[in-house]
Design a protein around this motif. Structure first.
Motif, mmCIF file in Angstrom:
data_model
loop_
_atom_site.group_PDB
_atom_site.id
_atom_site.type_symbol
_atom_site.label_atom_id
_atom_site.label_comp_id
_atom_site.label_asym_id
_atom_site.label_seq_id
_atom_site.Cartn_x
_atom_site.Cartn_y
_atom_site.Cartn_z
ATOM 1 N N PRO A 11 0.838 -1.202 0.000
ATOM 2 C CA PRO A 11 0.000 0.000 0.000
ATOM 3 C C PRO A 11 0.874 1.255 0.000
ATOM 4 C CG PRO A 11 0.054 -0.986 2.186
ATOM 5 C CD PRO A 11 0.779 -1.937 1.280
ATOM 6 N N THR A 12 0.423 2.279 -0.690
ATOM 7 C CA THR A 12 1.199 3.513 -0.746
ATOM 8 C C THR A 12 0.970 4.364 0.491
ATOM 9 O OG1 THR A 12 -0.585 4.587 -1.982
ATOM 10 C CG2 THR A 12 1.206 3.598 -3.262
ATOM 11 N N LEU A 49 16.798 -5.912 0.435
ATOM 12 C CA LEU A 49 16.971 -4.592 -0.145
ATOM 13 C C LEU A 49 15.738 -3.759 0.159
ATOM 14 C CD1 LEU A 49 18.240 -6.892 -2.203
ATOM 15 C CD2 LEU A 49 18.689 -4.917 -3.632
ATOM 16 N N THR A 50 15.921 -2.454 0.128
ATOM 17 C CA THR A 50 14.808 -1.530 0.329
ATOM 18 C C THR A 50 14.756 -0.555 -0.827
ATOM 19 O OG1 THR A 50 15.032 -1.652 2.737
ATOM 20 C CG2 THR A 50 13.777 0.184 1.848
ATOM 21 N N GLY A 51 13.574 -0.465 -1.449
ATOM 22 C CA GLY A 51 13.339 0.550 -2.466
ATOM 23 C C GLY A 51 12.429 1.618 -1.899
ATOM 24 N N ARG A 52 12.756 2.868 -2.130
ATOM 25 C CA ARG A 52 11.945 3.980 -1.642
ATOM 26 C C ARG A 52 11.492 4.824 -2.824
ATOM 27 N NH1 ARG A 52 16.154 3.251 1.960
ATOM 28 N NH2 ARG A 52 15.520 2.783 4.105
ATOM 29 N N ILE A 53 10.177 5.069 -2.889
ATOM 30 C CA ILE A 53 9.582 5.762 -4.022
ATOM 31 C C ILE A 53 8.672 6.862 -3.500
ATOM 32 C CG2 ILE A 53 8.037 5.492 -6.014
ATOM 33 C CD1 ILE A 53 8.976 2.533 -6.082
ATOM 34 N N ARG A 83 -0.340 8.885 -4.126
ATOM 35 C CA ARG A 83 -0.506 8.647 -5.557
ATOM 36 C C ARG A 83 0.597 7.731 -6.093
ATOM 37 N NH1 ARG A 83 -1.335 14.133 -5.143
ATOM 38 N NH2 ARG A 83 0.725 14.566 -6.041
ATOM 39 N N VAL A 84 0.223 6.842 -6.987
ATOM 40 C CA VAL A 84 1.170 5.902 -7.601
ATOM 41 C C VAL A 84 1.834 6.576 -8.800
ATOM 42 C CG1 VAL A 84 1.418 3.705 -8.801
ATOM 43 C CG2 VAL A 84 -0.155 3.902 -6.855
ATOM 44 N N VAL A 99 10.853 6.919 -13.208
ATOM 45 C CA VAL A 99 10.467 7.215 -11.832
ATOM 46 C C VAL A 99 11.694 7.079 -10.934
ATOM 47 C CG1 VAL A 99 9.025 6.499 -9.892
ATOM 48 C CG2 VAL A 99 8.117 6.394 -12.231
ATOM 49 N N PRO A 100 12.016 8.071 -10.123
ATOM 50 C CA PRO A 100 13.172 7.940 -9.238
ATOM 51 C C PRO A 100 12.930 6.893 -8.153
ATOM 52 C CG PRO A 100 12.005 9.992 -8.794
ATOM 53 C CD PRO A 100 11.374 9.393 -10.019
#
Length: 376
Positions: free
Chosen positions: A115-116, A134-138, A144-145, A161-162
């Motif tokens: 969930p965002t 690993l961790t991805g952060r967006i 909002r997606v 997208v960064p």
């Protein structure tokens, strides 16, 4: 006989990766051997052009990951990374891929696997090949997606997208030790030659050797290293034995360990002809990917270089620029695609606990792939 396999195609950093849901894969393949065969057929791996499949015919575009959501596990999802053969109907599972992990993090947000949040959404990913987390952060402002972005990385002019991607300690997921031989530096026997080598297991198992020791000039990175490939491939084979990745009687692998040559910072010509100044980076690196030079640097390789650079006396530490700021969290790596920076986090004892990189990803397509199954 043909089967239909649903896949999502992403660009992550400087790689392209097909992402598959584990439940969908399980409908067509019950055992690991069947899964590998399914992927090889889907990519058209037996053909060097991968003409009858969805592979891209290069090491950076012949990648796949199988994803399982694990909302009650140690991470949000598990993924199995596959490096699919090119001209060889094999699939290697001995490594990880940070660029594909970048894509997986974005996919997890876009597919609502996680969930965002209002602000930044964090995706925890466990790589089943190595056990690494690993961790991805967006950024997800207002929950909002994101579907597009303006972030770019060296080696690609395309935007995306960064994604901030972090690799976490403990290292040594593949071999059981960050220094598989127990030494910061070894003399590695490669045929009748002995090479100075640092062998580490962080991000991915990797062996680093001084560029000048094998006669490789990194003042330009436009060449294909053709005359040096046999020695570099033999170095990988020898290092794999020394690191415990295979027995001497086993056939060599093409994916691991990663092989890199390193040199001090210096002016150089990047692969696209751009002039890179010595003051823009801390050391120069060129890596081998499968059986060809990597066009940039794999993220797992960047993690390995970052860990090695933090070990006094290592091949990487010995060539660090004298002007590199003491205690700096940034390591600037000169690559064929330009300068790639990693953020290196250490604990009070000076041990590397996290390596972070800033990447970009984009969803390219979703497809029902008609997989023509090979007949045994």
């Amino acid at each position: 006989m043909a089967v239909q396999l649903r896949g999502h195609w992403y660009r992550g950093g400087t790689s392209k990766c097909w992402l598959f849901d584990a439940e969908d894969v399980a409908q067509h393949a019950g055992s690991r051997e069947e899964v590998l065969g399914l992927l090889a057929d889907a990519f058209g791996a037996a053909d060097a052009r991968q003409l009858d499949g969805v592979g891209g015919g290069t090491s950076t575009t012949s990648k796949a990951a199988i994803i399982t959501a694990t909302p009650h596990g140690p991470a949000d999802l598990d993924y199995l990374f596959a490096q699919v053969g090119i001209g060889d109907a094999t699939v290697e599972l001995g490594s990880n891929c940070g660029n594909c992990a970048t894509a997986i993090a974005l996919h997890a947000v876009q597919a609502r696997v996680v969930p965002t949040n209002d602000g930044v959404t964090q995706v925890r990913m466990r790589n089943l090949n190595t056990g690494a987390v690993l961790t991805g952060r967006i950024a997800t402002p207002g929950g909002r997606v994101p579907t597009s972005g303006s972030a770019r990385v060296p080696g690609s002019t395309a935007s995306g997208v960064p994604v901030s991607l972090s690799f976490h300690a403990p290292w040594c997921g593949t071999t059981g030790a960050a220094l598989p031989t127990g030494n910061v530096v070894d003399r590695l026997a490669v045929g009748k030659t002995a090479l100075t080598a640092t062998m580490v297991d962080a991000g991915a198992p990797a062996v680093l050797i001084p560029a000048d020791e094998v006669g490789i000039d990194l003042s330009t990175m436009t060449g294909n290293l053709g005359e040096h490939l046999p020695l570099l491939i033999a170095t990988r084979a020898a290092a794999a034995v020394a690191m415990g990745l295979r027995s001497p009687e086993d056939p060599p692998q093409n994916a691991v360990p990663k092989v890199g040559v390193v040199a001090p910072a210096g002016d150089y010509i990047a692969a696209d002809g751009t002039k890179i100044s010595a003051d823009s980076h801390d050391l120069r690196v060129r890596m081998l990917s499968m059986l060809a030079p990597h066009p940039a640097i794999g993220l797992t390789s960047a993690v390995a270089v970052s860990l090695a650079a933090a070990l006094p006396g290592s091949v990487a530490a010995e060539v660090l620029a004298a002007s590199a700021p003491a205690g700096s969290r940034l390591l600037r790596i000169g690559t064929p695609a330009g300068v790639v920076s990693t953020e290196v986090v250490t604990d009070d004892a000076g041990h590397v606990t996290e390596v972070a990189l800033h990447r970009a990803a984009r969803h390219l397509a979703v497809a029902d792939i008609d997989v023509a199954r090979s007949v045994a």
